[in-house]
Design a protein around this motif. Structure first.
Motif, PDB file in Angstrom:
ATOM      1  N   ARG A  20       0.828  -1.208   0.000  1.00 54.06           N
ATOM      2  CA  ARG A  20       0.000   0.000   0.000  1.00 54.06           C
ATOM      3  C   ARG A  20       0.862   1.258   0.000  1.00 54.06           C
ATOM      4  NH1 ARG A  20      -4.617   1.290   4.464  1.00 54.06           N
ATOM      5  NH2 ARG A  20      -2.802   1.379   5.827  1.00 54.06           N
ATOM      6  N   ARG A  21       1.932   1.253   0.757  1.00 57.32           N
ATOM      7  CA  ARG A  21       2.819   2.414   0.766  1.00 57.32           C
ATOM      8  C   ARG A  21       3.480   2.606  -0.594  1.00 57.32           C
ATOM      9  NH1 ARG A  21       3.231   7.301   1.325  1.00 57.32           N
ATOM     10  NH2 ARG A  21       5.330   8.138   1.672  1.00 57.32           N
ATOM     11  N   LEU A  22       3.834   1.521  -1.252  1.00 55.07           N
ATOM     12  CA  LEU A  22       4.440   1.629  -2.579  1.00 55.07           C
ATOM     13  C   LEU A  22       3.455   2.193  -3.597  1.00 55.07           C
ATOM     14  CD1 LEU A  22       6.430  -1.705  -2.513  1.00 55.07           C
ATOM     15  CD2 LEU A  22       7.430   0.591  -2.746  1.00 55.07           C
ATOM     16  N   ILE A  23       2.195   1.830  -3.469  1.00 52.29           N
ATOM     17  CA  ILE A  23       1.171   2.413  -4.336  1.00 52.29           C
ATOM     18  C   ILE A  23       1.082   3.919  -4.100  1.00 52.29           C
ATOM     19  CG2 ILE A  23      -1.331   2.575  -4.676  1.00 52.29           C
ATOM     20  CD1 ILE A  23      -0.195   0.254  -6.171  1.00 52.29           C
ATOM     21  N   GLU A  24       1.165   4.322  -2.849  1.00 53.29           N
ATOM     22  CA  GLU A  24       1.137   5.760  -2.539  1.00 53.29           C
ATOM     23  C   GLU A  24       2.314   6.490  -3.178  1.00 53.29           C
ATOM     24  OE1 GLU A  24      -1.036   5.232   1.848  1.00 53.29           O
ATOM     25  OE2 GLU A  24       1.112   5.663   1.711  1.00 53.29           O
ATOM     26  N   LEU A  25       3.490   5.885  -3.125  1.00 54.73           N
ATOM     27  CA  LEU A  25       4.663   6.499  -3.746  1.00 54.73           C
ATOM     28  C   LEU A  25       4.505   6.560  -5.267  1.00 54.73           C
ATOM     29  CD1 LEU A  25       7.568   4.893  -1.682  1.00 54.73           C
ATOM     30  CD2 LEU A  25       6.604   7.189  -1.440  1.00 54.73           C
ATOM     31  N   ALA A  26       3.946   5.500  -5.850  1.00 59.68           N
ATOM     32  CA  ALA A  26       3.708   5.501  -7.293  1.00 59.68           C
ATOM     33  C   ALA A  26       2.710   6.594  -7.678  1.00 59.68           C
ATOM     34  CB  ALA A  26       3.202   4.132  -7.740  1.00 59.68           C
ATOM     35  N   GLU A  27       1.716   6.800  -6.847  1.00 53.93           N
ATOM     36  CA  GLU A  27       0.745   7.865  -7.118  1.00 53.93           C
ATOM     37  C   GLU A  27       1.399   9.243  -7.079  1.00 53.93           C
ATOM     38  OE1 GLU A  27      -3.337   5.741  -5.413  1.00 53.93           O
ATOM     39  OE2 GLU A  27      -2.064   6.905  -4.069  1.00 53.93           O
ATOM     40  N   GLU A  83       1.902  -2.488 -10.680  1.00 54.47           N
ATOM     41  CA  GLU A  83       1.533  -3.880 -10.908  1.00 54.47           C
ATOM     42  C   GLU A  83       2.315  -4.826 -10.001  1.00 54.47           C
ATOM     43  OE1 GLU A  83      -0.839  -5.549 -12.791  1.00 54.47           O
ATOM     44  OE2 GLU A  83      -1.644  -3.522 -12.766  1.00 54.47           O
ATOM     45  N   ALA A  84       3.583  -4.519  -9.764  1.00 54.63           N
ATOM     46  CA  ALA A  84       4.372  -5.347  -8.853  1.00 54.63           C
ATOM     47  C   ALA A  84       3.838  -5.244  -7.427  1.00 54.63           C
ATOM     48  CB  ALA A  84       5.844  -4.936  -8.908  1.00 54.63           C
ATOM     49  N   ALA A  85       3.433  -4.042  -7.032  1.00 56.52           N
ATOM     50  CA  ALA A  85       2.848  -3.857  -5.698  1.00 56.52           C
ATOM     51  C   ALA A  85       1.531  -4.612  -5.584  1.00 56.52           C
ATOM     52  CB  ALA A  85       2.644  -2.374  -5.420  1.00 56.52           C
ATOM     53  N   ARG A  86       0.738  -4.586  -6.658  1.00 60.89           N
ATOM     54  CA  ARG A  86      -0.513  -5.338  -6.665  1.00 60.89           C
ATOM     55  C   ARG A  86      -0.238  -6.833  -6.515  1.00 60.89           C
ATOM     56  NH1 ARG A  86      -5.242  -5.382 -10.251  1.00 60.89           N
ATOM     57  NH2 ARG A  86      -4.266  -3.882 -11.639  1.00 60.89           N
ATOM     58  N   ALA A  87       0.730  -7.343  -7.265  1.00 55.45           N
ATOM     59  CA  ALA A  87       1.071  -8.764  -7.178  1.00 55.45           C
ATOM     60  C   ALA A  87       1.528  -9.128  -5.768  1.00 55.45           C
ATOM     61  CB  ALA A  87       2.158  -9.106  -8.196  1.00 55.45           C
ATOM     62  N   ALA A  88       2.287  -8.230  -5.158  1.00 52.60           N
ATOM     63  CA  ALA A  88       2.732  -8.465  -3.785  1.00 52.60           C
ATOM     64  C   ALA A  88       1.541  -8.615  -2.847  1.00 52.60           C
ATOM     65  CB  ALA A  88       3.634  -7.322  -3.325  1.00 52.60           C
ATOM     66  N   ALA A  89       0.583  -7.698  -2.970  1.00 49.39           N
ATOM     67  CA  ALA A  89      -0.568  -7.700  -2.068  1.00 49.39           C
ATOM     68  C   ALA A  89      -1.471  -8.909  -2.298  1.00 49.39           C
ATOM     69  CB  ALA A  89      -1.358  -6.402  -2.235  1.00 49.39           C
ATOM     70  N   VAL A  90      -1.758  -9.205  -3.566  1.00 52.28           N
ATOM     71  CA  VAL A  90      -2.651 -10.331  -3.871  1.00 52.28           C
ATOM     72  C   VAL A  90      -2.041 -11.652  -3.408  1.00 52.28           C
ATOM     73  CG1 VAL A  90      -3.699 -11.654  -5.745  1.00 52.28           C
ATOM     74  CG2 VAL A  90      -3.788  -9.155  -5.789  1.00 52.28           C
ATOM     75  N   THR A  91      -0.754 -11.826  -3.658  1.00 49.84           N
ATOM     76  CA  THR A  91      -0.080 -13.056  -3.242  1.00 49.84           C
ATOM     77  C   THR A  91      -0.023 -13.153  -1.723  1.00 49.84           C
ATOM     78  OG1 THR A  91       1.271 -12.919  -5.239  1.00 49.84           O
ATOM     79  CG2 THR A  91       1.996 -14.447  -3.541  1.00 49.84           C
ATOM     80  N   ALA A  92       0.260 -12.033  -1.075  1.00 44.09           N
ATOM     81  CA  ALA A  92       0.305 -12.033   0.389  1.00 44.09           C
ATOM     82  C   ALA A  92      -1.069 -12.336   0.976  1.00 44.09           C
ATOM     83  CB  ALA A  92       0.817 -10.684   0.899  1.00 44.09           C
ATOM     84  N   ARG A  93      -2.115 -11.791   0.343  1.00 43.91           N
ATOM     85  CA  ARG A  93      -3.466 -12.028   0.875  1.00 43.91           C
ATOM     86  C   ARG A  93      -3.813 -13.516   0.893  1.00 43.91           C
ATOM     87  NH1 ARG A  93      -8.611  -9.158  -1.817  1.00 43.91           N
ATOM     88  NH2 ARG A  93      -7.845 -10.265  -3.663  1.00 43.91           N
ATOM     89  N   VAL A  94      -3.557 -14.220  -0.195  1.00 44.82           N
ATOM     90  CA  VAL A  94      -3.922 -15.643  -0.204  1.00 44.82           C
ATOM     91  C   VAL A  94      -3.096 -16.436   0.804  1.00 44.82           C
ATOM     92  CG1 VAL A  94      -4.799 -15.605  -2.557  1.00 44.82           C
ATOM     93  CG2 VAL A  94      -2.401 -16.179  -2.163  1.00 44.82           C
ATOM     94  N   ASN A  95      -1.885 -15.979   1.071  1.00 46.47           N
ATOM     95  CA  ASN A  95      -1.070 -16.656   2.081  1.00 46.47           C
ATOM     96  C   ASN A  95      -1.586 -16.388   3.488  1.00 46.47           C
ATOM     97  OD1 ASN A  95       1.602 -18.110   1.114  1.00 46.47           O
ATOM     98  ND2 ASN A  95       1.131 -16.489  -0.348  1.00 46.47           N
ATOM     99  N   ILE A  96      -2.145 -15.210   3.709  1.00 48.33           N
ATOM    100  CA  ILE A  96      -2.799 -14.954   4.994  1.00 48.33           C
ATOM    101  C   ILE A  96      -4.042 -15.826   5.128  1.00 48.33           C
ATOM    102  CG2 ILE A  96      -4.111 -13.248   6.317  1.00 48.33           C
ATOM    103  CD1 ILE A  96      -2.217 -11.104   5.188  1.00 48.33           C
ATOM    104  N   GLU A  97      -4.839 -15.851   4.060  1.00 49.69           N
ATOM    105  CA  GLU A  97      -6.122 -16.562   4.116  1.00 49.69           C
ATOM    106  C   GLU A  97      -5.947 -18.056   4.330  1.00 49.69           C
ATOM    107  OE1 GLU A  97      -8.689 -13.412   1.384  1.00 49.69           O
ATOM    108  OE2 GLU A  97      -7.790 -15.179   0.451  1.00 49.69           O
ATOM    109  N   VAL A  98      -4.924 -18.648   3.722  1.00 52.98           N
ATOM    110  CA  VAL A  98      -4.726 -20.087   3.918  1.00 52.98           C
ATOM    111  C   VAL A  98      -4.282 -20.382   5.344  1.00 52.98           C
ATOM    112  CG1 VAL A  98      -2.290 -20.215   3.193  1.00 52.98           C
ATOM    113  CG2 VAL A  98      -3.822 -22.168   2.820  1.00 52.98           C
ATOM    114  N   ASN A  99      -3.545 -19.472   5.946  1.00 49.64           N
ATOM    115  CA  ASN A  99      -3.114 -19.680   7.332  1.00 49.64           C
ATOM    116  C   ASN A  99      -4.262 -19.521   8.323  1.00 49.64           C
ATOM    117  OD1 ASN A  99      -0.438 -20.206   6.698  1.00 49.64           O
ATOM    118  ND2 ASN A  99       0.170 -18.081   6.814  1.00 49.64           N
ATOM    119  N   LEU A 100      -5.287 -18.766   7.946  1.00 45.47           N
ATOM    120  CA  LEU A 100      -6.416 -18.543   8.846  1.00 45.47           C
ATOM    121  C   LEU A 100      -7.112 -19.842   9.233  1.00 45.47           C
ATOM    122  CD1 LEU A 100      -8.100 -15.365   7.298  1.00 45.47           C
ATOM    123  CD2 LEU A 100      -7.005 -15.530   9.538  1.00 45.47           C
ATOM    124  N   ARG A 101      -7.011 -20.850   8.371  1.00 43.39           N
ATOM    125  CA  ARG A 101      -7.705 -22.110   8.655  1.00 43.39           C
ATOM    126  C   ARG A 101      -7.224 -22.761   9.947  1.00 43.39           C
ATOM    127  NH1 ARG A 101      -7.075 -25.566   3.288  1.00 43.39           N
ATOM    128  NH2 ARG A 101      -4.883 -25.097   3.766  1.00 43.39           N
TER     129      ARG A 101
END
Length: 206
Positions: free
Chosen positions: A124-131, A150-168
């Motif tokens: 999110r901070r990287l998106i702010e800097l890009a803006e 796009e790299a920041a987006r990929a970072a966030a999307v990939t990180a999100r699924v890794n959080i979600e799988v650990n939630l189980r």
């Protein structure tokens, strides 16, 4: 040898291997590191009297720092996932051992969720800097602002699924709530990345 000292080829070989780590979580952090490097590169090209020197210096300093932090997160993620693998291998022949194993797994999963939550905040901070760079940076490298987004987006999307799988395997309600809230930030990151890329595409199509 640490991850940051390896060649790209050696790292990709490890990533392709049948081993617990590195995996998706590590690549999420590396996506963030690449985004930070791209932001820094655009700032470095945006020098001279036509550009806001103070703005570029601030962005450059922060982006270089984030790149280093993201590499550390990549290493932390690999280590944390290794701990998860060890926990799953604990014995479970008795009810006491099953209980101890379950507790160890929950603790390891909580630890494994920390690096990706930090990656999402970093993205999110990287998106702010890009803006900030989008209207102010050197137009000759404006496509690299889109690449950073796009790299920041990929970072966030990939990180999100890794959080979600650990939630189980995480039952503590307070920890779950914090992880879910951080993961939800990804939708905002995606939307902002979309706007950056659309703006860049519009500009280069004129």
């Amino acid at each position: 040898m640490t991850l940051r000292d390896e060649t790209v080829e050696a790292f990709l070989g490890q990533l392709a291997a049948r081993v617990p780590a590195p995996g998706g979580g590590t690549t999420a952090a590396l996506h963030a590191a690449q985004a930070a490097a791209l932001v820094a590169m655009v700032a470095r090209y945006s020098d001279g009297t036509r550009y806001d020197a103070d703005l570029m210096a601030r962005i450059l300093t922060e982006a270089d720092g984030i790149r280093d932090e993201a590499l550390t997160l990549a290493e932390d993620d690999a280590e944390a996932f290794g701990a998860v693998s060890v926990a799953y291998q604990l014995p479970k022949e008795t009810s006491e051992l099953v209980g101890a194993r379950s507790a160890a797994i929950a603790e390891a999963l909580t630890g494994a969720a920390r690096p990706p939550t930090d990656v999402i905040r970093t993205a999110r901070r990287l998106i702010e800097l890009a803006e900030e760079l989008l209207p102010a940076g050197n137009r000759n490298v404006i496509t690299d602002v889109a690449a950073a987004a796009e790299a920041a987006r990929a970072a966030a999307v990939t990180a999100r699924v890794n959080i979600e799988v650990n939630l189980r395997g995480i039952k503590a309600s307070t920890i779950r709530a914090k992880l879910i809230a951080t993961a939800a930030m990804t939708d905002e990151i995606i939307a902002r990345a979309d706007r950056i890329v659309a703006a860049v595409r519009d500009e280069i199509s004129r």
